[in-house]
Design a protein around this motif. Sequence first.
Motif, PDB file in Angstrom:
ATOM      1  N   LEU A  91       0.842  -1.202   0.000  1.00 59.76           N
ATOM      2  CA  LEU A  91       0.000   0.000   0.000  1.00 59.76           C
ATOM      3  C   LEU A  91       0.879   1.255   0.000  1.00 59.76           C
ATOM      4  O   LEU A  91       0.640   2.216  -0.738  1.00 59.76           O
ATOM      5  CB  LEU A  91      -0.918   0.021   1.231  1.00 59.76           C
ATOM      6  CG  LEU A  91      -1.991  -1.074   1.309  1.00 59.76           C
ATOM      7  CD1 LEU A  91      -2.663  -1.059   2.686  1.00 59.76           C
ATOM      8  CD2 LEU A  91      -3.030  -0.919   0.210  1.00 59.76           C
ATOM      9  N   VAL A 116      -3.926   0.674   6.970  1.00 61.60           N
ATOM     10  CA  VAL A 116      -4.303   1.435   5.766  1.00 61.60           C
ATOM     11  C   VAL A 116      -4.037   2.940   5.963  1.00 61.60           C
ATOM     12  O   VAL A 116      -3.246   3.523   5.204  1.00 61.60           O
ATOM     13  CB  VAL A 116      -5.756   1.106   5.351  1.00 61.60           C
ATOM     14  CG1 VAL A 116      -6.188   1.964   4.177  1.00 61.60           C
ATOM     15  CG2 VAL A 116      -5.838  -0.385   5.010  1.00 61.60           C
ATOM     16  N   SER A 158     -10.657   0.364   0.754  1.00 60.85           N
ATOM     17  CA  SER A 158     -10.376  -0.856   1.499  1.00 60.85           C
ATOM     18  C   SER A 158     -11.600  -1.766   1.416  1.00 60.85           C
ATOM     19  O   SER A 158     -12.677  -1.381   1.846  1.00 60.85           O
ATOM     20  CB  SER A 158     -10.080  -0.493   2.959  1.00 60.85           C
ATOM     21  OG  SER A 158      -9.672  -1.627   3.659  1.00 60.85           O
ATOM     22  N   ASP A 184      -7.209  -1.882  -1.641  1.00 60.43           N
ATOM     23  CA  ASP A 184      -6.680  -2.691  -0.540  1.00 60.43           C
ATOM     24  C   ASP A 184      -7.484  -3.989  -0.528  1.00 60.43           C
ATOM     25  O   ASP A 184      -8.640  -4.020  -0.108  1.00 60.43           O
ATOM     26  CB  ASP A 184      -6.833  -1.939   0.789  1.00 60.43           C
ATOM     27  CG  ASP A 184      -6.661  -2.860   1.991  1.00 60.43           C
ATOM     28  OD1 ASP A 184      -5.947  -3.872   1.865  1.00 60.43           O
ATOM     29  OD2 ASP A 184      -7.256  -2.576   3.047  1.00 60.43           O
TER      30      ASP A 184
END
Length: 415
Positions: A91, A116, A158, A184
Amino acid sequence: MNRPTDPPAARPDSRSSIGDADLRFTKDLSRPEPIPEAGIARVVELMRSGRLHRYGETGGGDPDPAMLEEEFARSIGARWCVAMSSCGATLFVALKTLGIGPGDTVLTSTFTLAPVPGAIAHAGARAVLVETTPDLTCDLDDLDRKLASTGARVFLVSHMRGHITDLAALRTICDAHGAALVEDCAHTMGAAWDGRPTGRWGRIGCFSAQTYKHINSGEGGLFVTDDDDLCAQAILYSGSYMFFGQHRSRPADAVFERWRGRIPNFSLRMSNAAAAMLRPQLAELPRRATTWNRLHAWLAEELEGIEGLRLPRRDAREQFVASSIQFFVERPRERIAAFIEACDARGLHIKWFGVETPVGFTSNASHWEYLAKPLGVDRSLETLSQLCDMRIPPDLSDDDCSVIGRIVRAAAAAT
Ligand SMILES: Cc1ncc(COP(=O)(O)O)c(C=O)c1O
């Protein structure tokens, strides 16, 4: 691609035994599957050779990470894949390859876990949260509004706990604002929206191979893209030194010539041992998905209809792989806490996203104090304040599902 399956038609009526006072759940919900024997054998072979680093100064054939990259890219129809040390690393690198740095704003989902917003902070950027709907998907109106108001160039969506937003609509919104989409996919390996795998809807997809995910090497991440320049940068950022030629999944040397020397080496490589464990697990994914979805359907049926509980609705185009189950306890905080305690007392450890102080892996945006205030996601925090979460270990039996249903029903009735 697996679709959720219905539980078998003939099943005992678990509702008849609500009263068993000594009912207990004794299994460990966090127990992963063993590594396939072929993976174990290959890791032992590697340990005997001592060759655990993916790059070798004197040849070294085709190391396991190079093979894994090629195999994973092929399995989801991506042009390129780069293996790294974790999904969080992919990420972070994804943001770097898109030119994100200090002073930039990155939009991301409110319903996600700490790595995240952590990856955004790692890139030096400011995270702005997008609201999550009561069905745990991205609020597309809020996304549209915040892309316009912040001018963010990247949306890091996400697919948290495997809940997948309408990715066609989401992509249209990102395109309209000229924003790059990064997915994600830590919780969606093997999953798809409307026939197209997650990780294939934006510029970059990021997957996890951490123990509690769909494939397990302890730690590990897979970065996928169709873009030559993003791939070359990712390989260099991951720490390839001048060994990028030892990747099989990579663009031509000329692309690296555009980037070498300009990209810092962040040492985020995957080791040979991690890749060797993962390769045989790719073939296991369809079987694992079928098992998880069958158990999810069974558990969902157990939980549906319990007073005060609500399950998020799912779109028919969402082809999820349900390694966990979520439900809302639509009650005041004290009663949710009492419900969790009552389940705990019977050995059923349920996680709660509304918890005041973060516990274990579970936290929510209100705990990430480094985020700029106000968070601007009051509705999502309200939604998460009632959200419960339970892992589904693949070795759960049908009886276990019934016991879980009975414990939850009894705890809900008693609190
Ligand atoms: C939603 C989500 N995204 C990303 C990550 C990061 O994955 P990793 O542990 O492989 O860095 C996690 C880890 O649990 C996660 O839950």
